[in-house]
Design a protein around this motif. Structure first.
Motif, PDB file in Angstrom:
ATOM      1  N   PHE A   1       0.732  -1.123   0.193  1.00  0.00           N
ATOM      2  CA  PHE A   1       0.213  -0.233   0.189  1.00  0.00           C
ATOM      3  C   PHE A   1       0.561   1.127   0.187  1.00  0.00           C
ATOM      4  CE2 PHE A   1       0.422  -1.473   4.660  1.00  0.00           C
ATOM      5  CZ  PHE A   1       0.871   0.114   5.202  1.00  0.00           C
ATOM      6  N   SER A   2       2.546   1.294   0.235  1.00  0.00           N
ATOM      7  CA  SER A   2       2.462   2.616   0.096  1.00  0.00           C
ATOM      8  C   SER A   2       4.579   2.061  -0.076  1.00  0.00           C
ATOM      9  CB  SER A   2       3.340   3.157   1.149  1.00  0.00           C
ATOM     10  OG  SER A   2       3.986   3.988   1.356  1.00  0.00           O
ATOM     11  N   ALA A   3       4.959   2.500  -1.115  1.00  0.00           N
ATOM     12  CA  ALA A   3       6.358   2.487  -2.228  1.00  0.00           C
ATOM     13  C   ALA A   3       6.837   3.869  -1.948  1.00  0.00           C
ATOM     14  CB  ALA A   3       6.456   1.918  -3.118  1.00  0.00           C
ATOM     15  N   LYS A   4       8.432   3.892  -1.057  1.00  0.00           N
ATOM     16  CA  LYS A   4       8.957   5.628  -1.724  1.00  0.00           C
ATOM     17  C   LYS A   4      10.219   5.130  -1.837  1.00  0.00           C
ATOM     18  CE  LYS A   4       5.571   7.971   1.596  1.00  0.00           C
ATOM     19  NZ  LYS A   4       5.439   8.867   0.265  1.00  0.00           N
ATOM     20  N   SER A   5      11.373   5.724  -2.413  1.00  0.00           N
ATOM     21  CA  SER A   5      12.114   5.622  -2.243  1.00  0.00           C
ATOM     22  C   SER A   5      13.071   6.901  -2.209  1.00  0.00           C
ATOM     23  CB  SER A   5      13.022   5.889  -3.764  1.00  0.00           C
ATOM     24  OG  SER A   5      12.761   7.025  -4.570  1.00  0.00           O
ATOM     25  N   LYS A   6      14.191   7.005  -1.480  1.00  0.00           N
ATOM     26  CA  LYS A   6      14.785   8.223  -0.724  1.00  0.00           C
ATOM     27  C   LYS A   6      16.029   8.283  -1.282  1.00  0.00           C
ATOM     28  CE  LYS A   6      16.225  10.775   3.713  1.00  0.00           C
ATOM     29  NZ  LYS A   6      15.538  10.142   5.233  1.00  0.00           N
ATOM     30  N   ALA A   7      16.393   9.053  -1.542  1.00  0.00           N
ATOM     31  CA  ALA A   7      18.129   9.364  -2.285  1.00  0.00           C
ATOM     32  C   ALA A   7      19.115  10.557  -2.549  1.00  0.00           C
ATOM     33  CB  ALA A   7      17.397   9.525  -4.205  1.00  0.00           C
ATOM     34  N   PHE A   8      20.039   9.760  -2.172  1.00  0.00           N
ATOM     35  CA  PHE A   8      21.319  11.086  -1.528  1.00  0.00           C
ATOM     36  C   PHE A   8      21.929  11.848  -3.370  1.00  0.00           C
ATOM     37  CE2 PHE A   8      25.864  12.016  -0.133  1.00  0.00           C
ATOM     38  CZ  PHE A   8      24.700  14.169   0.538  1.00  0.00           C
TER      39      PHE A   8
END
Length: 220
Positions: free
Chosen positions: A138-145
């Protein structure tokens, strides 16, 4: 089709639980909290050939599930064969390595899962199990530097984005595990291997694997 399979699995599990209530008063329920190491096998097709960019660096993510044990053989025997339907919450995904230019990223998925685990219990102390689960992401997120194509660390900062559009909502995994009980408390390990490609794009394939350390308490 996948939504239908999830629905059929849910109906089957609840039917088994309801029927078992009528037949056996020795059923047991447990609460389990897990801490998992999750990886993503990530491959992209390109003109230069397939590129492998796995997210497999170590990180720890939580999970939680309720499990209901239904004995299928007499409970007074040294070894008992059981079926264990379960439902729960899982956080998974993958963490990339740090590239030479400083870039790195995380992918984090939150899902509700449901499954069934045929289980062998030895003297109500040691349990071995394997089975299948389906999950709704139900939730898909990415965190990128920063950016993968930028050079140096000047101006880099963390950014978070929704990636629901290229991650499928439903997936399936097969798994196995074991645990050891001391009275109502138990400690265990389990492994889940994804059998569903999570990517919405034909030129990309993403498979998820999860390895968990489990702490549990048997309610009754």
């Amino acid at each position: 089709m996948k939504k239908l399979l999830i629905l059929l699995l849910s109906v089957l599990l609840f039917s088994i639980v309801g029927k078992s209530q009528e037949l056996n008063s020795s059923n047991k329920m447990s609460i389990e909290v897990g801490f998992g190491y999750s990886t993503l096998s990530w491959e992209v097709e390109s003109l230069a050939g397939n590129l492998q960019n796995d997210r497999n660096q170590f990180w720890v993510l939580p999970s939680f599930k309720l499990k209901y044990f239904i004995p299928l053989t007499a409970v007074d025997k040294p070894s008992v064969f059981q079926i264990a339907p379960f439902a729960g919450y899982n956080m998974s995904g993958g963490k990339s390595k740090t590239e030479l230019n400083g870039y790195k990223d995380f992918f984090r998925f939150q899902s509700l899962e449901i499954g069934a685990l045929p289980t062998i219990s030895l003297k109500d102390k040691l349990q071995f199990y394997g089975g299948v689960k389906g999950q709704y992401i139900f939730s898909a997120k990415s965190k990128a530097f920063g950016s993968a194509v930028s050079q140096g660390n000047d101006g880099r900062e963390w950014s978070t984005n929704d990636v629901d559009k290229f991650i499928k909502d439903f997936s399936f995994s097969v798994g196995a595990g074991m645990n050891y009980s001391i009275n109502r408390l138990f400690l265990g390990i389990e492994t889940w291997l994804g059998v569903t490609d999570l990517s919405e794009f034909q030129s990309m394939s993403i498979y998820e694997n999860n390895y968990r350390l489990i702490f549990g308490y048997r309610i009754k």
